[in-house]
Design a protein around this motif. Structure first.
Motif, PDB file in Angstrom:
ATOM      1  N   SER A   1      -5.406   0.623 -12.612  1.00  7.81           N
ATOM      2  CA  SER A   1      -3.957   1.089 -12.219  1.00  7.81           C
ATOM      3  C   SER A   1      -3.363  -0.190 -11.271  1.00  7.81           C
ATOM      4  CB  SER A   1      -3.864   2.353 -11.365  1.00  7.81           C
ATOM      5  OG  SER A   1      -4.352   2.339 -10.018  1.00  7.81           O
TER       6      SER A   1
ATOM      7  N   ASN B   1       1.178   5.896  -7.325  1.00 11.08           N
ATOM      8  CA  ASN B   1       0.066   6.052  -7.978  1.00 11.08           C
ATOM      9  C   ASN B   1      -0.366   7.672  -7.712  1.00 11.08           C
ATOM     10  OD1 ASN B   1      -1.071   4.016  -9.990  1.00 11.08           O
ATOM     11  ND2 ASN B   1      -0.734   3.126  -7.988  1.00 11.08           N
ATOM     12  N   ILE B   2       0.307   8.532  -6.966  1.00 14.28           N
ATOM     13  CA  ILE B   2      -0.143   9.904  -6.466  1.00 14.28           C
ATOM     14  C   ILE B   2       0.253  10.849  -7.694  1.00 14.28           C
ATOM     15  CG2 ILE B   2       1.949  10.398  -5.422  1.00 14.28           C
ATOM     16  CD1 ILE B   2      -0.075  11.144  -2.768  1.00 14.28           C
TER      17      ILE B   2
ATOM     18  N   CYS C   1      -4.735   5.045  -0.229  1.00 16.37           N
ATOM     19  CA  CYS C   1      -3.934   3.887   0.025  1.00 16.37           C
ATOM     20  C   CYS C   1      -2.692   4.181   1.088  1.00 16.37           C
ATOM     21  CB  CYS C   1      -3.326   3.229  -1.308  1.00 16.37           C
ATOM     22  SG  CYS C   1      -2.930   1.603  -1.343  1.00 16.37           S
TER      23      CYS C   1
ATOM     24  N   CYS D   1       0.793  -1.211   0.073  1.00 12.81           N
ATOM     25  CA  CYS D   1       0.066   0.008   0.091  1.00 12.81           C
ATOM     26  C   CYS D   1       1.014   1.218  -0.186  1.00 12.81           C
ATOM     27  CB  CYS D   1      -0.957  -0.179   1.261  1.00 12.81           C
ATOM     28  SG  CYS D   1      -2.374  -1.088   0.941  1.00 12.81           S
TER      29      CYS D   1
ATOM     30  N   SER E   1     -11.200   1.925  -7.086  1.00 10.44           N
ATOM     31  CA  SER E   1     -10.346   2.756  -7.952  1.00 10.44           C
ATOM     32  C   SER E   1     -10.264   2.386  -9.241  1.00 10.44           C
ATOM     33  CB  SER E   1      -9.079   2.669  -7.304  1.00 10.44           C
ATOM     34  OG  SER E   1      -8.527   1.615  -7.493  1.00 10.44           O
TER      35      SER E   1
ATOM     36  N   GLN F   1     -10.133   0.169  -2.890  1.00  7.77           N
ATOM     37  CA  GLN F   1      -9.202   0.032  -3.762  1.00  7.77           C
ATOM     38  C   GLN F   1      -9.793  -0.457  -5.002  1.00  7.77           C
ATOM     39  OE1 GLN F   1      -6.486   1.797  -3.386  1.00  7.77           O
ATOM     40  NE2 GLN F   1      -7.088   2.491  -1.474  1.00  7.77           N
TER      41      GLN F   1
ATOM     42  N   GLY G   1       0.824   3.308  -3.127  1.00 11.29           N
ATOM     43  CA  GLY G   1      -0.027   4.636  -2.877  1.00 11.29           C
ATOM     44  C   GLY G   1       1.168   5.747  -3.362  1.00 11.29           C
TER      45      GLY G   1
ATOM     46  N   SER H   1      -4.891   6.936  -4.173  1.00 11.99           N
ATOM     47  CA  SER H   1      -3.524   6.964  -3.768  1.00 11.99           C
ATOM     48  C   SER H   1      -3.297   7.235  -2.205  1.00 11.99           C
ATOM     49  CB  SER H   1      -2.579   7.431  -4.597  1.00 11.99           C
ATOM     50  OG  SER H   1      -2.696   7.233  -6.032  1.00 11.99           O
TER      51      SER H   1
ATOM     52  N   LEU I   1      -3.037  -0.144  -8.299  1.00  8.36           N
ATOM     53  CA  LEU I   1      -3.738  -0.317  -7.106  1.00  8.36           C
ATOM     54  C   LEU I   1      -4.560  -1.528  -6.893  1.00  8.36           C
ATOM     55  CD1 LEU I   1      -4.892   3.456  -6.430  1.00  8.36           C
ATOM     56  CD2 LEU I   1      -3.075   2.281  -5.415  1.00  8.36           C
TER      57      LEU I   1
END
Length: 148
Positions: A106, A34-35, A48, A27, A100, A97, A31, A45, A108
């Motif tokens: 993604s 993908n931020i 997460c 995570c 998402s 998640q 996180g 993100s 995630l």
């Protein structure tokens, strides 16, 4: 009890706890990775990343003793001492998640899958009637008392 002996105990809460530790790293890494998207995936993100820090305190009880936290936060974390409550929190994190995917598929998804595995392990431990047994390696069952 060594790690190998813990895994041979066939207690699903041990499996859930070690899967939770894997979730911490996953995570946190996903996180951060993908931020940097420039859409609503940023929200997932950040969630997460927050989940990673919550899981750290849930799965490693030693940290509650050595990190300065508020009584409200300690009370929140102590709610998750049973197998069913841990299964519930991991399931909620996994569902978030999975949602998402509707924004943008993604990596995630990997966090969602591993969080779901942890929820399944804790749910199996609850269904089988196994009491929660924390790993001694992670600071459970007596290790936290030794540092004081």
């Amino acid at each position: 009890m060594t790690i190998a002996e813990e895994f041979r105990s066939r207690n699903f809460s041990i499996y859930g706890q070690w899967t939770g530790v894997l979730c911490i790293f996953l995570c946190f890494a996903l996180g951060i990775a993908n931020i940097f998207h420039f859409n609503l995936l940023i929200i997932f993100s950040v969630i997460c990343l927050v989940c990673a820090f919550i899981i750290i305190f849930i799965e490693i009880p030693l940290l509650l003793r050595i990190c300065p936290t508020s009584p409200a936060f300690d009370g929140f974390i102590r709610r998750f001492e049973t197998n069913y409550m841990r299964a519930a929190i991991y399931l909620v994190m996994s569902i978030i998640q999975w949602i998402s995917i509707s924004v943008d598929p993604s990596s995630l998804i990997a966090a969602a899958v591993v969080l779901l595995f942890a929820a399944a392990f804790y749910a199996l431990a609850g269904v089988k009637g196994q009491t929660f047994q924390g790993s001694k390696t992670l600071g459970g069952q007596g290790v936290a008392q030794m540092i004081i």
